[in-house]
Design a protein around this motif. Structure first.
Motif, short mmCIF file in Angstrom:
data_model
loop_
_atom_site.label_atom_id
_atom_site.label_comp_id
_atom_site.label_asym_id
_atom_site.label_seq_id
_atom_site.Cartn_x
_atom_site.Cartn_y
_atom_site.Cartn_z
N MET A 157 0.81 -1.21 0.00
CA MET A 157 0.00 0.00 0.00
C MET A 157 0.84 1.26 0.00
SD MET A 157 -3.19 -0.95 2.44
CE MET A 157 -3.73 0.73 2.20
N LEU A 203 -7.51 -5.07 -3.25
CA LEU A 203 -7.11 -3.69 -3.54
C LEU A 203 -7.43 -3.29 -4.98
CD1 LEU A 203 -3.72 -3.47 -1.62
CD2 LEU A 203 -5.79 -2.16 -1.13
N HIS A 215 -0.99 -0.96 -9.52
CA HIS A 215 -1.16 -2.06 -8.57
C HIS A 215 -0.96 -3.41 -9.26
CE1 HIS A 215 -2.40 -3.98 -4.89
NE2 HIS A 215 -3.36 -4.65 -5.51
N GLN A 347 -7.41 2.98 4.26
CA GLN A 347 -7.39 1.76 3.46
C GLN A 347 -6.69 0.62 4.21
OE1 GLN A 347 -8.64 -0.51 1.19
NE2 GLN A 347 -8.71 1.30 -0.13
#
Length: 429
Positions: A157, A203, A215, A347
């Motif tokens: 992240m 995610l 990502h 998150q």
């Protein structure tokens, strides 16, 4: 569970048995809290949105323990005293030790540094320990796997983070990521290895669309890195352990989970109101395999543990416990999500919940992994006070709040006063 790492400082200095290392740490925190409060003359106990389910959970556990003591006609120190019953104690200490609402981020960062510390401990065991148990994994507790998963997910992240305040954390995690990945692989913690993949895949749906392409590249890079590390270290051993998750008959610890399931379900069915008491072995309706280590005092499924040991009361408490945390993290994501830093923390708390709930289906997350949830709840409570100016989400409508992007209360319930409205103003000098 595996010793001789140079980082296990406490074990090299003193024998704290029968205390666990976590309980020794908690006692030090409690002593610190006591002297801090005495020095300041402040004896006020903080209230929390999460106390309801925790107290009901404690009541159910203690009631089950008393019933078990009566049935066995003996008093014994059961496993739950060191673990699930300690959750409200650890939460109480953390909640009062970190009393400044602005410290809500600190608790999350402490968890991340705990993951780095655990990764260093696992590497120390791998290279320095001669204990044969390390062949079953360098770190073996559920808390250990949970921490390593937190470390890996936080690194994934932080790679999306573009702000300035957490650049130091980004550099630290990038430097420590090889260590985190290495220890996760040689720990053979299958549940949390798979939990990392579930979290990373989630995610793709939770990140903004602009970040999904990046990502995908991060995910691909991690897969390549994992493949290279496994090929260098022990591909046969890793494949053998991981294959047990999909072919349990070929691996003992996976097989006992399959054999546990019908036994646990039948014990719940035959003791629906109060469960099989803590300290009393559950009944084997189907014989467990003799070639694997198993326990009749617990089960490898947290969702089933509560109806198994505490019946209806504990089951309600556990799902109430989950519901309040999900409500807090979802409202945090909806309302405390403006800056890059806020986006990272909001998150990340969701990812902790995803990892926890996935692992609950396969492991003893009512045990030592509970301390991580105490950190999460304490952080969420302080977040409510610091960012939203409230102490409780009772009466707040979840879906309306997410839709309106502001706190929406039940019509039948008057709006709760904010912290600013309830502050006592000192008289003018």
């Amino acid at each position: 569970m595996v010793f001789d790492s140079p980082f296990q400082i406490l074990e090299h200095i003193v024998n704290i048995y029968p205390l666990h290392a976590f309980e020794f740490w908690l006692a030090l925190c409690g002593i610190t809290l006591f002297f801090e409060r005495v020095s300041k003359g402040n004896y006020r106990i903080k209230t929390s949105y999460f106390w309801g389910p925790l107290l009901l959970m404690t009541f159910a556990l203690v009631l089950s323990y008393i019933r078990g003591s009566i049935i066995t006609q003996q008093f014994s120190v059961v496993y739950e005293i060191h673990e699930s019953i300690m959750l409200p104690v650890s939460f109480f200490v953390l909640m009062n030790l970190f009393s400044d609402p602005e410290e809500w981020r600190v608790l999350i960062v402490l968890l991340i540094f705990g993951a780095i510390g655990k990764a260093a401990d696992g590497a120390g065991i791998y290279f320095f320990s001669h204990n044969e148990r390390k062949n079953w994994g360098v770190v073996q507790l559920w808390r250990d796997g949970f921490l390593l998963a937190i470390g890996v997910i936080s690194t994934v992240m932080i790679l999306h983070y573009k702000g300035h305040p957490l650049k130091w954390l980004k550099k630290t995690l990038i430097c420590c990521f090889p260590l985190l990945l290495f220890t996760l692989i040689v720990s053979y913690r299958r549940t949390f290895f798979l939990a990392c993949f579930v979290s990373i895949i989630s995610l793709f749906f939770l990140l903004p669309k602009s970040k999904r392409g990046k990502h995908g590249l991060i995910f691909l890079g991690i897969l390549i890195a994992i493949g290279i590390v496994i090929l260098i270290l022990d591909p046969i051993g890793f494949i053998t352990r991981m294959s047990g998750a999909f072919d349990p008959k070929g691996e003992g610890s996976a097989y006992i989970r399959v054999m546990e399931l019908p036994n646990v379900l039948l014990n719940i069915y035959n003791n629906p109101l109060f469960g099989t008491p803590i300290g009393v072995k559950w009944h084997q309706y189907y014989r467990m395999p003799l070639f694997a280590v198993y326990t009749e005092f617990g089960c490898h499924n947290t969702y089933l543990y509560w109806p198994l040991r505490t019946g209806i009361i504990g089951t309600i408490a556990f799902w109430w416990f989950l519901a309040r945390q999900w409500k807090a993290v979802l409202i945090q994501r909806a309302l405390v999500n403006k800056t890059e830093e806020q986006q990272f923390f909001s998150q990340f708390t969701i990812q902790i919940m995803i990892v926890y709930q996935f692992a609950c289906a396969f492991g003893l997350l009512y045990a030592d992994g509970f301390i991580i949830m105490a950190f999460l709840m304490a952080s969420l409570q302080l977040m409510l006070e610091a960012e939203l100016g409230i102490k409780s989400l009772s009466g707040v409508r979840l879906f309306a709040t997410i839709r309106e992007k502001k706190l929406v209360y039940n019509i039948s319930q008057p709006k709760k006063p904010t912290l600013a409205e309830t502050d006592i103003v000192a008289p003018a000098q």
